[in-house]
Design a protein around this motif. Sequence first.
Motif, PDB file in Angstrom:
ATOM      1  N   GLY A 256       0.835  -1.206   0.000  1.00 24.18           N
ATOM      2  CA  GLY A 256       0.000   0.000   0.000  1.00 24.18           C
ATOM      3  C   GLY A 256       0.871   1.258   0.000  1.00 24.18           C
ATOM      4  O   GLY A 256       2.061   1.183  -0.308  1.00 24.18           O
ATOM      5  N   CYS A 257       0.331   2.413   0.359  1.00 27.27           N
ATOM      6  CA  CYS A 257      -1.060   2.634   0.723  1.00 27.27           C
ATOM      7  C   CYS A 257      -1.905   3.017  -0.500  1.00 27.27           C
ATOM      8  O   CYS A 257      -3.083   3.372  -0.371  1.00 27.27           O
TER       9      CYS A 257
ATOM     10  N   HIS B 292      -2.585  -5.626  -1.779  1.00 30.46           N
ATOM     11  CA  HIS B 292      -2.401  -4.175  -1.789  1.00 30.46           C
ATOM     12  C   HIS B 292      -2.088  -3.594  -3.169  1.00 30.46           C
ATOM     13  O   HIS B 292      -1.921  -2.374  -3.289  1.00 30.46           O
TER      14      HIS B 292
ATOM     15  N   THR C  13      -5.157   1.852   0.833  1.00 31.72           N
ATOM     16  CA  THR C  13      -5.185   1.214   2.139  1.00 31.72           C
ATOM     17  C   THR C  13      -4.532   2.133   3.177  1.00 31.72           C
ATOM     18  O   THR C  13      -4.262   3.293   2.905  1.00 31.72           O
TER      19      THR C  13
ATOM     20  N   THR D 165      -3.639  -2.446   7.824  1.00 32.23           N
ATOM     21  CA  THR D 165      -2.801  -3.513   7.268  1.00 32.23           C
ATOM     22  C   THR D 165      -2.216  -4.350   8.398  1.00 32.23           C
ATOM     23  O   THR D 165      -2.172  -5.579   8.319  1.00 32.23           O
TER      24      THR D 165
ATOM     25  N   CYS E  10       5.903   0.521   0.571  1.00 30.73           N
ATOM     26  CA  CYS E  10       4.690   1.149   1.088  1.00 30.73           C
ATOM     27  C   CYS E  10       4.804   2.656   0.896  1.00 30.73           C
ATOM     28  O   CYS E  10       5.744   3.275   1.403  1.00 30.73           O
TER      29      CYS E  10
END
Length: 297
Positions: free
Chosen positions: A62-63, A90, A95, A100, A175
């Motif tokens: 993610g996000c 993801h 997200t 998570t 991420c």
Amino acid sequence: MNKAFFEKFINYYYCDRTVLKTIEASEKLTDAEKILFLKYLDLKNQNHKISCSHIVNPISLGCNCYPHTTSIRLGYKYPKWISGKDRLFHDLAVTNIRSTNLIFQTDADAIPLADDYGKTQTYFISKQLNFQYNHDFVDSEKEKEQSISEFLPVLKKRLNRTKKELKSGNCLCLCTIYKTAARAEDINLLEKNIKQYNKTNCLIIIDPENLIQNHGDISKGVEYINLAYPNIGDRPFIWYEFESYFTNEGFNYFEEISNKLNTIINERFPKSTDSDFDVFSECGKSDEYSRLINSLK
């Protein structure tokens, strides 16, 4: 050439020296297009070589879609048509790190991974987790309850595939912090969670909008990259838009990101001796790839 031409090459294909020479000799492209196009393809080849020379598995946590999409664009990760791998949880979703952590620590059957439609009523969301599956579109012919019920097993499979990858180890876990600030303590817990799956996993946090105010509290085991998005005149830089990334400023930004990722790969992941797969040969089997190359001549 229209943008779809460049996007196909950059996002879906790899070009060997023969194809690069065809591009260099083409009279269908302007000099500026040709220079930038070749720079992107050279960068992609360089990153692909570094990735293949190490035991490393880039995955998104993610996000948003940035880690998955740019990993493909920059040569670290094969598109599905080459890899044959189904989407992970993801890859194409919005997200957040706190939720998570929750889904990594809890049995998937105990959490409503999806429970409603988004504001446009065209895609799925989880209100409880604050997740948006904005690339998963609802079937308007079905009742909402049925549609969500049928989508839940899809999400569970994606989550289980993600956990399986993490258990296999040597994951370059990318991420990107997106829109909402994240806390260092949540990031540190995420690192702890992925290392409980396998201690060889490495968490990389990309924070281009400087949304983590207390980033000095992030664990030393986490790689933190807060390279800001570039300025491109009077327009905002939107990482997924061709008009942003297919610019000199966009290229320079992604080249810097690549340099940082390559340093991490070289320092944190073991060398590989397995190089049997020839991605250039695989691309050569595609009729569309041949058609695109022929259009340059």
